[in-house]
Design an enzyme around this catalytic site. Structure first.
Site, PDB file in Angstrom:
ATOM      1  N   ASP A  37       2.078  17.861  14.037  1.00 56.83           N
ATOM      2  CA  ASP A  37       3.241  17.376  14.788  1.00 56.83           C
ATOM      3  C   ASP A  37       2.777  16.035  15.365  1.00 56.83           C
ATOM      4  O   ASP A  37       1.836  15.430  14.825  1.00 56.83           O
ATOM      5  CB  ASP A  37       3.648  18.379  15.886  1.00 56.83           C
ATOM      6  CG  ASP A  37       4.990  18.049  16.532  1.00 56.83           C
ATOM      7  OD1 ASP A  37       6.027  18.334  15.921  1.00 56.83           O
ATOM      8  OD2 ASP A  37       5.010  17.473  17.646  1.00 56.83           O
ATOM      9  N   LYS A  70       4.601  27.316  18.360  1.00 56.85           N
ATOM     10  CA  LYS A  70       4.198  25.916  18.526  1.00 56.85           C
ATOM     11  C   LYS A  70       2.933  25.894  19.364  1.00 56.85           C
ATOM     12  O   LYS A  70       2.658  26.840  20.106  1.00 56.85           O
ATOM     13  CB  LYS A  70       5.308  25.127  19.236  1.00 56.85           C
ATOM     14  CG  LYS A  70       5.260  23.647  19.010  1.00 56.85           C
ATOM     15  CD  LYS A  70       5.826  23.234  17.663  1.00 56.85           C
ATOM     16  CE  LYS A  70       5.635  21.758  17.402  1.00 56.85           C
ATOM     17  NZ  LYS A  70       6.343  21.316  16.183  1.00 56.85           N
TER      18      LYS A  70
HETATM   19  P1  NDP Z   1       3.746  11.057  14.877  1.00 55.44           P
HETATM   20  O1  NDP Z   1       2.705  11.240  15.908  1.00 55.44           O
HETATM   21  O2  NDP Z   1       3.337  10.832  13.477  1.00 55.44           O
HETATM   22  O3  NDP Z   1       4.688   9.836  15.293  1.00 55.44           O
HETATM   23  C1  NDP Z   1       5.398   9.776  16.497  1.00 55.44           C
HETATM   24  C2  NDP Z   1       6.005   8.403  16.577  1.00 55.44           C
HETATM   25  O4  NDP Z   1       6.930   8.318  17.648  1.00 55.44           O
HETATM   26  C3  NDP Z   1       4.973   7.307  16.830  1.00 55.44           C
HETATM   27  O5  NDP Z   1       5.375   6.159  16.136  1.00 55.44           O
HETATM   28  C4  NDP Z   1       5.072   7.106  18.342  1.00 55.44           C
HETATM   29  O6  NDP Z   1       4.643   5.831  18.788  1.00 55.44           O
HETATM   30  C5  NDP Z   1       6.562   7.205  18.489  1.00 55.44           C
HETATM   31  N1  NDP Z   1       7.010   7.478  19.842  1.00 55.44           N
HETATM   32  C6  NDP Z   1       6.540   8.365  20.740  1.00 55.44           C
HETATM   33  N2  NDP Z   1       7.259   8.319  21.865  1.00 55.44           N
HETATM   34  C7  NDP Z   1       8.209   7.368  21.663  1.00 55.44           C
HETATM   35  C8  NDP Z   1       9.284   6.862  22.424  1.00 55.44           C
HETATM   36  N3  NDP Z   1       9.536   7.306  23.663  1.00 55.44           N
HETATM   37  N4  NDP Z   1      10.075   5.927  21.862  1.00 55.44           N
HETATM   38  C9  NDP Z   1       9.836   5.463  20.622  1.00 55.44           C
HETATM   39  N5  NDP Z   1       8.829   5.887  19.868  1.00 55.44           N
HETATM   40  C10 NDP Z   1       8.038   6.837  20.378  1.00 55.44           C
HETATM   41  O7  NDP Z   1       4.730  12.297  15.002  1.00 55.44           O
HETATM   42  P2  NDP Z   1       5.732  12.888  13.919  1.00 55.44           P
HETATM   43  O8  NDP Z   1       6.354  11.777  13.171  1.00 55.44           O
HETATM   44  O9  NDP Z   1       5.047  13.965  13.210  1.00 55.44           O
HETATM   45  O10 NDP Z   1       6.820  13.590  14.855  1.00 55.44           O
HETATM   46  C11 NDP Z   1       7.944  12.887  15.375  1.00 55.44           C
HETATM   47  C12 NDP Z   1       9.004  13.875  15.824  1.00 55.44           C
HETATM   48  O11 NDP Z   1       9.399  14.693  14.710  1.00 55.44           O
HETATM   49  C13 NDP Z   1       8.571  14.870  16.903  1.00 55.44           C
HETATM   50  O12 NDP Z   1       9.692  15.194  17.682  1.00 55.44           O
HETATM   51  C14 NDP Z   1       8.163  16.092  16.094  1.00 55.44           C
HETATM   52  O13 NDP Z   1       8.211  17.272  16.868  1.00 55.44           O
HETATM   53  C15 NDP Z   1       9.235  16.072  15.026  1.00 55.44           C
HETATM   54  N6  NDP Z   1       8.947  16.798  13.801  1.00 55.44           N
HETATM   55  C16 NDP Z   1       7.837  16.515  13.066  1.00 55.44           C
HETATM   56  C17 NDP Z   1       7.613  17.190  11.887  1.00 55.44           C
HETATM   57  C18 NDP Z   1       6.476  16.842  10.976  1.00 55.44           C
HETATM   58  O14 NDP Z   1       6.454  17.359   9.849  1.00 55.44           O
HETATM   59  N7  NDP Z   1       5.566  15.964  11.356  1.00 55.44           N
HETATM   60  C19 NDP Z   1       8.509  18.270  11.442  1.00 55.44           C
HETATM   61  C20 NDP Z   1       9.697  18.417  12.241  1.00 55.44           C
HETATM   62  C21 NDP Z   1       9.871  17.726  13.397  1.00 55.44           C
HETATM   63  P3  NDP Z   1       3.122   5.569  19.261  1.00 55.44           P
HETATM   64  O15 NDP Z   1       2.381   5.322  17.976  1.00 55.44           O
HETATM   65  O16 NDP Z   1       3.247   4.401  20.146  1.00 55.44           O
HETATM   66  O17 NDP Z   1       2.671   6.807  19.978  1.00 55.44           O
END
Ligand code: NDP
Length: 446
Positions: free
Chosen positions: A167, A127
Site C-alpha cells: 500500500d 489491513k
Molecule cells: P504510493 O506510496 O505508491 O503513492 C502514494 C502517492 O500519493 C505518492 O505520490 C505520494 O506523494 C502521494 N500523496 C500522499 N499524500 C498526498 C496528498 N495529500 N496529496 C497528494 N499526493 C499525496 O501508494 P499507492 O499508490 O500504493 O496508494 C495510493 C492510494 O491507493 C492509497 O489510498 C492506497 O490505499 C490505495 N490503494 C492502493 C493499492 C495498491 O495496489 N497499491 C490498491 C488499492 C488502493 P509523496 O511521494 O510525496 O509521498
C-alpha cells in the site's frame, strides 16, 4: 425498522471507537447506504450481523525497534487488523507512512472487506502497517525495519490465514525484505505476501493492476455517460503505484493526462504527462514530482497538492490518499466542466465532495469498486503461487479486465435492484454487504 437498526449499530460504533474519525467515516458511509438493502432483505440483519461486521475479528499492535545508519535505536509502532474472514483468508495491504494510526488501519481494513467481496474471489478483509516512513531512509534502514516488523507479524499471518500486500510506502522493495524475513522465520516458501517481484514469485501485472483496473472501470462509467477515453483530458492525483499505472493505461487508451501530484505539489503539463519520464523520476529515482517540471519543457510545477483539482479536465482520478479531495476541490472540478470522478485511492473524496459531485450529476466511482483491481490480481498471484505456475502478462491482464467489468456490472445491477439506478456507492456497498452477510449467517455467531 431497518433505519433504526443501522442507527443503533452506528451509535454503538461511535461510543466504542472514540476519536477514530476515518473508521467512523467509512463505517457510516457503508451502513448509511445499505438501508434499502435491509428493507428489501431484512434477514441479512439477523444474528447481530451489523454489530459483528463493524467489530474487527482481531487487532494486533506491536513495537518495532530497529537501528538506523548512525547506530541509534528507533522505535515505531506496527499494526495488523484482521477484520473479517467470512469469505476467505484475510487479505489487505501494509501501509508505511508517518500518519498511520490504529484509526487509519481500521478504516482501510473495513473497506477491504467489501472491496474483496466485490471481486467474487475468496478473500476476507484486513489491513496493517506502521508509522514508519520509508522516505529519506537508506535501503539498509528500510531492510532492518522490515525485518523487525516481520519478526512480530509473522506469527499472525500465513498463506491460508492472512496474506498482506503493499500500500502507501510499501512496494516491491519492502515486500522483498518482509518476505525474506518471513521465509527465514517460518522456513517455508509460500505465497504469504503478494506484490512480490515477478522474477521470484510475483505475478506479472500486479504492479500495474490497481491503476489499469481503475481505467477499465472508468471506461464502463464513461460508456454509460455516452463518452469514451479517447481524447479526454484527465487529472490524476498522486504519482505512486496507483497513479503512475493509471496514467500509463489512460494514455494508452488515448486520454491526455494533464496533471499529477505528490504530497508537496502538482505538475501541469499541457502536452500530456510523459509517463516514462514520470516513472523514472518517481519509481526509479524516488525523487519529488517537482523534478518533472525541471526536465520537461512546457510543464509547470505548483506548490500545494490540493490545487490539482483546479486544473480543467473531463475526468478526475484521485489516486493519492484519503480525504484529499474536499468540497472546494469538487466545486472546482464542477466549475471547470469535469464529467466523471473515479477513486483510485481509498476514500480520497470527503462526504462533502461526494455530495457536490452528486448534486451536479457527475458520475462517481467509489474506490472499493474502482480500485479493486490490485487486490484481485493479488489473488491471482496467490493462485499462481499455490499451483507453482506463472501466467503471461496478457493472461493476467485479460483476467483483470474481466474482473473489473464484472465488478462494474454488479455495482450497476445492485444499484438498480435496490432502487437507486446509477448510484455506484450504494451498488458497491450493497453487492459487497450481501455476499459477506450471507457467509456470516451461514457460519454462525462468533
Ligand atoms: P504510493 O506510496 O505508491 O503513492 C502514494 C502517492 O500519493 C505518492 O505520490 C505520494 O506523494 C502521494 N500523496 C500522499 N499524500 C498526498 C496528498 N495529500 N496529496 C497528494 N499526493 C499525496 O501508494 P499507492 O499508490 O500504493 O496508494 C495510493 C492510494 O491507493 C492509497 O489510498 C492506497 O490505499 C490505495 N490503494 C492502493 C493499492 C495498491 O495496489 N497499491 C490498491 C488499492 C488502493 P509523496 O511521494 O510525496 O509521498
Amino acid at each position: 425498522m431497518s433505519q433504526s437498526m443501522v442507527q443503533d449499530a452506528l451509535a454503538g460504533l461511535v461510543e466504542r471507537n472514540p476519536g477514530h474519525i476515518e473508521f467512523l467515516q467509512a463505517a457510516q458511509e457503508v451502513l448509511g447506504s445499505i438501508v434499502p438493502v435491509l428493507v428489501k432483505r431484512p434477514e441479512l440483519a439477523r444474528d447481530g450481523i451489523l454489530e459483528r461486521l463493524i467489530e474487527p475479528d482481531r487487532q494486533v499492535i506491536f513495537r518495532v525497534g530497529w537501528f538506523d545508519d548512525t547506530g541509534a535505536i528507533r522505535v515505531n509502532r506496527g499494526f495488523r487488523v484482521q477484520f473479517n474472514n467470512a469469505l476467505g483468508p484475510y487479505k489487505g495491504g501494509l501501509r508505511f507512512h508517518s500518519s498511520v494510526r490504529l484509526d487509519t488501519i481500521k478504516f482501510l481494513g473495513f473497506e477491504q472487506i467489501f472491496k474483496n467481496a466485490l471481486t467474487e474471489l475468496p478473500m476476507g478483509g484486513a489491513k496493517g502497517g506502521s508509522d514508519f516512513d520509508p522516505h529519506g531512509k537508506s535501503d539498509g534502514e528500510v531492510m532492518r525495519f522490515c525485518q523487525s516488523f516481520m519478526t512480530e507479524l509473522w506469527r499472525y499471518i500465513g498463506a491460508d490465514t492472512d496474506v498482506p500486500a503493499g500500500d502507501i510506502g510499501v512496494g516491491e522493495r519492502e515486500i522483498g525484505y518482509l518476505f525474506g524475513q518471513y521465509k527465514r522465520l517460518a522456513n517455508v516458501h509460500t505465497g504469504v505476501l503478494t506484490g512480490k517481484a515477478p522474477h521470484w514469485g510475483g505475478s506479472l501485472v500486479r504492479k500495474e493492476a490497481t491503476g489499469y483496473g481503475l481505467v477499465y472501470f472508468a471506461a464502463r462509467m464513461l460508456a454509460a455517460a455516452g463518452l469514451e477515453w479517447d481524447g479526454l483530458d484527465t487529472v490524476i492525483s498522486g504519482s505512486g503505484n496507483v497513479a503512475l499505472y493509471a496514467a500509463d493505461k489512460a494514455e494508452s487508451v488515448g486520454a491526455r493526462v494533464v496533471a499529477m501530484s505528490d504530497s508537496h505539489g502538482y505538475v501541469y503539463d499541457p502536452q500530456g504527462i510523459d509517463f516514462h519520464l514520470m516513472r523514472r523520476i518517481k519509481e526509479d529515482r524516488r525523487d519529488r514530482i517537482q523534478a518533472y517540471a525541471g526536465e520537461r519543457s512546457g510543464a509547470e510545477y505548483h506548490e500545494g497538492a490540493e490545487g490539482i483539482w483546479t486544473v480543467p479536465c473531463t475526468v478526475a482520478l484521485p489516486c493519492a490518499t484519503e480525504n484529499e479531495m474536499d468540497e472546494a476541490g469538487a466545486r472546482a472540478l464542477v466549475a471547470s466542466g469535469c464529467r466523471l470522478v473515479a477513486e483510485g485511492a481509498n476514500m480520497p473524496c470527503t462526504p462533502e465532495a461526494i455530495r457536490v459531485l452528486h448534486e451536479n450529476g457527475i458520475p462517481f466511482g467509489p474506490g472499493k469498486a474502482a480500485n479493486a483491481g490490485g487486490v484481485a490480481t493479488s489473488l491471482l498471484e496467490m493462485a499462481q503461487n499455490s499451483q507453482r505456475i506463472h501466467w503471461t502478462f496478457d493472461e493476467v491482464n485479460s483476467r483483470l479486465y474481466g474482473i473489473m467489468n464484472r465488478i462494474y456490472d454488479q455495482c450497476r445491477e445492485a444499484a438498480e435492484h435496490f432502487g437507486k439506478p446509477g448510484d455506484l456507492i450504494l451498488g458497491a456497498n450493497a453487492a459487497g454487504f450481501v455476499r459477506v452477510a450471507r457467509a456470516m449467517l451461514a457460519q454462525g455467531v462468533v
